[in-house]
Design a protein around this motif. Sequence first.
Motif, PDB file in Angstrom:
ATOM      1  N   MET A 336       0.835  -1.210   0.000  1.00 15.28           N
ATOM      2  CA  MET A 336       0.000   0.000   0.000  1.00 15.28           C
ATOM      3  C   MET A 336       0.869   1.260   0.000  1.00 15.28           C
ATOM      4  SD  MET A 336      -2.944  -0.797   2.811  1.00 15.28           S
ATOM      5  CE  MET A 336      -3.875  -2.325   2.828  1.00 15.28           C
ATOM      6  N   ASP A 337       0.233   2.384  -0.287  1.00 19.17           N
ATOM      7  CA  ASP A 337       0.920   3.681  -0.300  1.00 19.17           C
ATOM      8  C   ASP A 337       1.466   4.084   1.076  1.00 19.17           C
ATOM      9  OD1 ASP A 337       0.661   4.156  -2.978  1.00 19.17           O
ATOM     10  OD2 ASP A 337      -0.904   5.675  -2.818  1.00 19.17           O
ATOM     11  N   THR A 338       0.982   3.439   2.130  1.00 20.21           N
ATOM     12  CA  THR A 338       1.448   3.724   3.488  1.00 20.21           C
ATOM     13  C   THR A 338       2.973   3.731   3.583  1.00 20.21           C
ATOM     14  OG1 THR A 338      -0.165   1.972   3.849  1.00 20.21           O
ATOM     15  CG2 THR A 338       0.555   3.207   5.763  1.00 20.21           C
ATOM     16  N   ALA A 339       3.614   2.783   2.872  1.00 23.02           N
ATOM     17  CA  ALA A 339       5.071   2.658   2.954  1.00 23.02           C
ATOM     18  C   ALA A 339       5.762   3.913   2.416  1.00 23.02           C
ATOM     19  CB  ALA A 339       5.533   1.423   2.182  1.00 23.02           C
ATOM     20  N   LEU A 340       5.190   4.515   1.367  1.00 26.17           N
ATOM     21  CA  LEU A 340       5.797   5.738   0.809  1.00 26.17           C
ATOM     22  C   LEU A 340       5.715   6.873   1.829  1.00 26.17           C
ATOM     23  CD1 LEU A 340       4.447   5.714  -2.862  1.00 26.17           C
ATOM     24  CD2 LEU A 340       6.730   5.076  -2.060  1.00 26.17           C
ATOM     25  N   LEU A 341       4.574   6.976   2.524  1.00 25.38           N
ATOM     26  CA  LEU A 341       4.433   8.021   3.540  1.00 25.38           C
ATOM     27  C   LEU A 341       5.427   7.780   4.678  1.00 25.38           C
ATOM     28  CD1 LEU A 341       0.538   8.295   3.583  1.00 25.38           C
ATOM     29  CD2 LEU A 341       2.142   9.974   2.664  1.00 25.38           C
ATOM     30  N   ALA A 342       5.583   6.513   5.076  1.00 21.30           N
ATOM     31  CA  ALA A 342       6.539   6.194   6.154  1.00 21.30           C
ATOM     32  C   ALA A 342       7.955   6.594   5.748  1.00 21.30           C
ATOM     33  CB  ALA A 342       6.475   4.710   6.485  1.00 21.30           C
ATOM     34  N   GLU A 343       8.290   6.406   4.463  1.00 19.54           N
ATOM     35  CA  GLU A 343       9.645   6.742   4.006  1.00 19.54           C
ATOM     36  C   GLU A 343       9.946   8.233   4.119  1.00 19.54           C
ATOM     37  OE1 GLU A 343      10.059   5.071   0.078  1.00 19.54           O
ATOM     38  OE2 GLU A 343      10.033   3.012   0.867  1.00 19.54           O
ATOM     39  N   VAL A 344       8.905   9.071   4.087  1.00 17.70           N
ATOM     40  CA  VAL A 344       9.155  10.510   4.279  1.00 17.70           C
ATOM     41  C   VAL A 344       8.784  10.933   5.696  1.00 17.70           C
ATOM     42  CG1 VAL A 344       9.035  11.164   1.855  1.00 17.70           C
ATOM     43  CG2 VAL A 344       6.929  11.164   3.210  1.00 17.70           C
ATOM     44  N   GLY A 345       8.693   9.962   6.602  1.00 24.52           N
ATOM     45  CA  GLY A 345       8.578  10.279   8.023  1.00 24.52           C
ATOM     46  C   GLY A 345       7.172  10.504   8.543  1.00 24.52           C
ATOM     47  N   VAL A 346       6.151  10.093   7.772  1.00 25.10           N
ATOM     48  CA  VAL A 346       4.772  10.306   8.233  1.00 25.10           C
ATOM     49  C   VAL A 346       4.234   8.996   8.822  1.00 25.10           C
ATOM     50  CG1 VAL A 346       2.434  10.991   7.590  1.00 25.10           C
ATOM     51  CG2 VAL A 346       4.401  12.037   6.445  1.00 25.10           C
ATOM     52  N   GLN A 347       3.908   9.052  10.113  1.00 23.71           N
ATOM     53  CA  GLN A 347       3.347   7.880  10.769  1.00 23.71           C
ATOM     54  C   GLN A 347       1.906   7.698  10.301  1.00 23.71           C
ATOM     55  OE1 GLN A 347       3.345   7.977  15.161  1.00 23.71           O
ATOM     56  NE2 GLN A 347       4.850   6.335  14.898  1.00 23.71           N
ATOM     57  N   ALA A 348       1.523   6.460   9.999  1.00 26.80           N
ATOM     58  CA  ALA A 348       0.189   6.247   9.426  1.00 26.80           C
ATOM     59  C   ALA A 348      -0.414   4.949   9.925  1.00 26.80           C
ATOM     60  CB  ALA A 348       0.272   6.219   7.904  1.00 26.80           C
ATOM     61  N   VAL A 349      -1.737   4.855   9.767  1.00 23.28           N
ATOM     62  CA  VAL A 349      -2.458   3.620  10.000  1.00 23.28           C
ATOM     63  C   VAL A 349      -3.449   3.490   8.853  1.00 23.28           C
ATOM     64  CG1 VAL A 349      -4.240   4.731  11.445  1.00 23.28           C
ATOM     65  CG2 VAL A 349      -3.747   2.278  11.739  1.00 23.28           C
ATOM     66  N   VAL A 350      -3.886   2.256   8.579  1.00 20.29           N
ATOM     67  CA  VAL A 350      -4.866   2.036   7.517  1.00 20.29           C
ATOM     68  C   VAL A 350      -6.200   1.700   8.161  1.00 20.29           C
ATOM     69  CG1 VAL A 350      -5.485   0.632   5.505  1.00 20.29           C
ATOM     70  CG2 VAL A 350      -3.076   1.185   5.948  1.00 20.29           C
ATOM     71  N   PHE A 351      -7.242   2.441   7.750  1.00 19.02           N
ATOM     72  CA  PHE A 351      -8.583   2.212   8.300  1.00 19.02           C
ATOM     73  C   PHE A 351      -9.603   2.602   7.245  1.00 19.02           C
ATOM     74  CE2 PHE A 351     -12.316   3.992  10.640  1.00 19.02           C
ATOM     75  CZ  PHE A 351     -12.726   2.830  11.281  1.00 19.02           C
ATOM     76  N   GLY A 352     -10.459   1.667   6.854  1.00 19.56           N
ATOM     77  CA  GLY A 352     -11.464   1.981   5.838  1.00 19.56           C
ATOM     78  C   GLY A 352     -12.663   1.057   5.970  1.00 19.56           C
ATOM     79  N   PRO A 353     -13.668   1.281   5.123  1.00 24.28           N
ATOM     80  CA  PRO A 353     -14.935   0.546   5.235  1.00 24.28           C
ATOM     81  C   PRO A 353     -14.854  -0.898   4.750  1.00 24.28           C
ATOM     82  CG  PRO A 353     -15.031   2.106   3.417  1.00 24.28           C
ATOM     83  CD  PRO A 353     -13.720   2.334   4.111  1.00 24.28           C
ATOM     84  N   ASP A 354     -16.003  -1.530   4.716  1.00 27.41           N
ATOM     85  CA  ASP A 354     -16.143  -2.948   4.416  1.00 27.41           C
ATOM     86  C   ASP A 354     -16.907  -3.105   3.096  1.00 27.41           C
ATOM     87  OD1 ASP A 354     -15.912  -5.629   4.860  1.00 27.41           O
ATOM     88  OD2 ASP A 354     -17.431  -5.735   6.444  1.00 27.41           O
ATOM     89  N   GLY A 355     -16.834  -4.289   2.510  1.00 23.04           N
ATOM     90  CA  GLY A 355     -17.547  -4.580   1.270  1.00 23.04           C
ATOM     91  C   GLY A 355     -16.919  -5.798   0.641  1.00 23.04           C
ATOM     92  N   ASP A 356     -17.120  -5.946  -0.681  1.00 25.65           N
ATOM     93  CA  ASP A 356     -16.524  -7.107  -1.342  1.00 25.65           C
ATOM     94  C   ASP A 356     -16.348  -6.812  -2.835  1.00 25.65           C
ATOM     95  OD1 ASP A 356     -15.396  -9.599  -1.465  1.00 25.65           O
ATOM     96  OD2 ASP A 356     -17.293 -10.710  -1.398  1.00 25.65           O
TER      97      ASP A 356
END
Length: 390
Positions: A336-356
């Motif tokens: 996920m894009d989370t890793a790119l944000l972490a590389e520039v020092g931004v702490q993140a978490v992933v949280f989103g809705p449900d579905g299929d």
Amino acid sequence: MAQIEREALIEAIAEMVRAPSVNPSLVPGADGERAVAEWIAERLRQTPGVEVELQESGGGRPNVIASAGSGPGQTLMINGHIDTVGVAGMEEPYSGRVEGNRLYGRGALDMKGAMGGALVLLEAIARDESFPGRVIVTFVTDEEHSSIGTQAICKEIERLHPDAAIVVESSGLNATIAHKGFAWAEIVTHGLAAHGSAWEVGIDAIAHMGRVLGALEAHGRELLTRKPHPIVGPPSLHMSLISGGQELSSYPDICRLEIERRTIPGETEEQVRGELRAILDQLAGEDAQFQAELTMGLFRSPWAVERDAKIVRLLAVTYREDTGREIEYDGSAGWMDTALLAEVGVQAVVFGPDGDGAHAVVEWVDIDSVERYTRILGKVAYAFCGGSGA
Ligand SMILES: [Zn+2]
């Protein structure tokens, strides 16, 4: 903050689903994100207090960067993508049809449902003059291919200066706190072309690649026995593409193999390269005629965040208050894009809705879960930007 109405969420998500944004790097000739980006920007410009800019991410494909709130507190970034995968085989990719608790269409789950929620939330924050800090929503391009959208955001990170981020990929309302990374690599074996009868001259590059395949298969088995990451499991490796030879009656002078290595948090590009290099060095040491070269390709980092990171704790506390239950922590096998944000020092978490049905022929988002996700996201934004340490 005023309560966010279910109807407002449905309307925003359906409008976004009706604006096709198939990623043109995945499906040549597809229109890309421009239409939906312009729709988002146009809509947000109508709300006083929302600042909107279109940021070129490459190839005429714009990100939308929108922000609201001018309080003295912290800045929270909400990041998600507006591109989708293709629509082959889908009966109604752009209907946005609602049936019961489901909203259907390409991108409903991955991830226009989440981005519709973020859009409506940003409008609500803009209308609240007492919002304690600032929220930036980045609607980015190209997550489904090579993330040029979030890369462009990362180049501007000093200017945007978020104190933390929530990446709102669908997580079924779980807190996703780790994901795997991947490394691509190409291995080429070199032989010597010769007439098919000239066994004393020819060197068979394909046979030499056979040795590489055997050694990599053993390496892949060994990876699976390593200490697994507690959430995303062990690293792995597979052979993806192979080609070699020039015609039936000649010794092949070249064979080309492309492989993919999936990494877990803690593993680095140097480590992956070193392990592959060692395998080729060993084979070269066993046979003076063996010649191979290794070229590393795209590397995307694995990612993990601690459960006691402020943004993760606030999400957990808010979830408990809203639902009366403890949030579940999970990991994602996919990158996920989370890793790119972490590389520039931004702490993140992933949280989103449900579905299929992400990437499948019938895709839908669970509307109840979008409501809950948006409400929790709003409460986390107020708490985080207001400086609550949870
Ligand atoms: Zn996605």
